[in-house]
Design an enzyme around this catalytic site. Structure first.
Site, PDB file in Angstrom:
ATOM      1  N   LYS A  76      23.680  29.460  38.715  1.00 22.52           N
ATOM      2  CA  LYS A  76      24.827  30.144  39.311  1.00 22.52           C
ATOM      3  C   LYS A  76      25.255  31.233  38.336  1.00 22.52           C
ATOM      4  CE  LYS A  76      29.476  29.283  41.210  1.00 22.52           C
ATOM      5  NZ  LYS A  76      30.543  28.295  41.458  1.00 22.52           N
ATOM      6  N   SER A 151      32.183  28.099  46.288  1.00 22.87           N
ATOM      7  CA  SER A 151      31.731  29.359  45.757  1.00 22.87           C
ATOM      8  C   SER A 151      30.263  29.361  45.313  1.00 22.87           C
ATOM      9  CB  SER A 151      32.593  29.751  44.558  1.00 22.87           C
ATOM     10  OG  SER A 151      32.434  28.813  43.514  1.00 22.87           O
ATOM     11  N   SER A 175      33.455  23.599  45.056  1.00 24.84           N
ATOM     12  CA  SER A 175      32.404  24.619  45.105  1.00 24.84           C
ATOM     13  C   SER A 175      30.973  24.148  44.897  1.00 24.84           C
ATOM     14  CB  SER A 175      32.710  25.723  44.101  1.00 24.84           C
ATOM     15  OG  SER A 175      33.642  26.611  44.666  1.00 24.84           O
TER      16      SER A 175
END
Ligand code: GLN
Length: 484
Positions: A76, A151, A175
């Site tokens: 990420k 997210s 997330s």
């Protein structure tokens, strides 16, 4: 090959049937073919990835491999990765090449994993749909009209579309779990403090926690074992004896008590999600578990408490992005104050600005007691709810998200509607508990449904056990999106 578990990949690598260069090359090819459609990656660097793969193969040839050596992983873009662009989904970091690795990256690299690239995400991890990213939204591999969740939407989409065998994510209010649910993959947010936050760009420090996202619970156990561990550079990192979170994977579920929170099966839960979750719970009963109703009466207040506390912490954490030492700087300004103002006005997107404004407001003199202090008190009451619930059960189960993936653009006009996507996940962060999501079927539109499993503090091994036994009895985690 697309569905091969990490264990299978490791076995093929160690038997010499597969090299890391070939394996990494396969995934890079898939990224090249599918990323233009999905937008799951912000940065891909084929030469850098293949160089790491060659180094992994050399380690193995020298007899110095661990089981994860040569396995490619996507990061990420919130994790600092040395020599790689690290944007956090924001224009303000759009030119930031990190000079160091996050603790999680260091640990996985030390185990020999290979970097496949940096995945797209909501700007500074603020969002539930990946639509706040400066780099544009990610598409859900199951239906490209739908959001992947957020997210960590890029990581979830990458694993779902098999552009990566596994990825890292972070979870401040859901997330890891919510995008895992919306994309039909598995993800775990560990107990707060188990995984170091060093080098993980801070959103709300008392809630942020990194964790793995992968196809199965077994893969998650492998990755979590490598990621977890004490780090003195994070003052909230826990100094505990290392444990094997995969130690109980095969344990039968006989006698396991599953708590079903009344509030998670009430108004607001879509009928198709409720149906798939009910069937999954029935499956766990077949596997020997019993169920008991529990209550988490403060659930309703978790979203408002979070949207005071998380912005308060964010407003402080994001003060460092000022255009002075690194990142974006406005090209034209008159003096220092003007440079700060223009840099932040141009560098941050609308959602980030909204959070900074809310956070600054609730921390202001005169409002602190009315909002921030009240929210802190609620946080304690929410943790108490869980403490009481765990007196009657070993794990809590329910839906991860009230609906399946919604359409792109569907909730962007109404932030409150967007915030409610996390109604079942946010309380877990406020309490600091571990939570995970695994796929458990499909809704009316053919979009994946996630089953959430919440454990008591440090019950990761137990949660992974439950998830693994469920995945041995079902094949939802092996289903592939039709067009990938
Ligand atoms: N969707 C929540 C938010 O926007 C949670 C995000 C997260 O866990 N990083 O804050």
């Amino acid at each position: 090959m697309l569905n091969a578990s990490l264990k299978e990949l490791a076995a093929r690598l160690s038997a010499g049937k597969l090299s890391s260069v070939d394996l990494t090359g396969e995934f890079l090819k898939r990224i090249k073919a599918l990323n233009p459609r999905l937008n799951a990656f912000i940065t891909v660097d084929e030469a850098a990835s293949l160089a790491e793969a060659r180094a992994a193969d050399a380690l193995r040839a020298a007899g110095r491999a661990t089981p994860l050596t040569g396995i490619p992983i996507a990061w990420k873009d919130i994790f600092c990765t040395r020599g790689w662009l690290t944007t956090c989904g924001s224009k303000i970091l759009s030119n930031f090449v990190s000079p160091y690795d996050a603790h999680v990256v260091e640990r996985l690299k030390a185990a020999g994993t290979v970097s496949l690239g940096k995945t797209n995400m909501d700007e500074f991890a603020m969002g539930s749909s990946n639509e706040t990213s400066f780099y544009g939204p990610v598409k859900n591999p199951w239906d490209e009209r739908a959001v992947p969740g957020g997210s960590s939407g890029g990581s979830a989409a990458a694993v779902a579309a098999r552009l990566a065998p596994a990825a890292t994510g972070t979870d401040t209010g859901g997330s890891i779990r919510q995008p895992a649910a919306l994309c039909g993959i598995s993800g775990i947010k560990p107990t707060y403090g188990v995984v170091s936050r060093y080098g993980m760009i801070a959103f709300a420090s008392s809630l942020d926690q990194g964790g793995p996202m992968a196809k199965s619970a077994e893969d998650l156990a492998w990755l979590l074992n490598a990621m977890a561990g004490f780090d003195q550079r994070d003052s909230t990192s826990l100094n505990r004896e290392p444990e094997d979170d995969g130690r109980d994977l095969e344990r039968p579920l006989t006698g396991l008590r599953i708590g079903l929170p009344r509030e998670y099966f009430a108004e607001g839960l879509a009928a198709d999600v409720a149906k798939a979750v009910d069937v999954a719970i029935a499956e766990c009963r077949k596997l020997g578990a019993t169920t008991v109703e529990v209550s988490l009466p403060k659930t309703r207040l978790s979203v408002p408490a979070y949207y005071v506390l998380a912005p308060a912490e964010a407003s402080s954490n994001l003060a460092r992005f000022d255009g002075v030492r690194y990142g974006y700087r406005a090209p034209r300004y008159s003096d220092l104050m003007d440079m700060y103002r223009k840099t932040r006005a141009e560098g941050f997107g609308a959602e980030v600005k909204r959070r900074i404004l809310i956070g600054t407001y609730v921390l202001s003199h005169g409002y602190y007691d009315a909002y921030y202090l009240q929210a802190q008190k609620l946080r304690r009451l929410i943790a108490d709810d869980f403490r009481k619930a765990f007196e009657a059960c070993d794990v809590i189960m329910g839906p991860t998200s009230p609906t399946t993936a919604f359409n792109l653009g569907e909730r962007t006009a109404d932030p409150v509607q967007m915030y409610l996507s996390d109604i079942y996940t946010i309380a877990v962060n406020l309490a600091g508990l571990p939570g995970m999501s695994i796929p458990c079927g499909f809704g009316d539109k053919g979009r994946p449904v996630g089953l959430q499993i919440v454990g008591n503090y440090f019950a990761e091994a137990k949660m992974l056990n439950v998830a693994h036994r469920y995945q041995k009895a079902t094949d939802w985690h092996l289903r592939l999106p039709p067009n990938i």
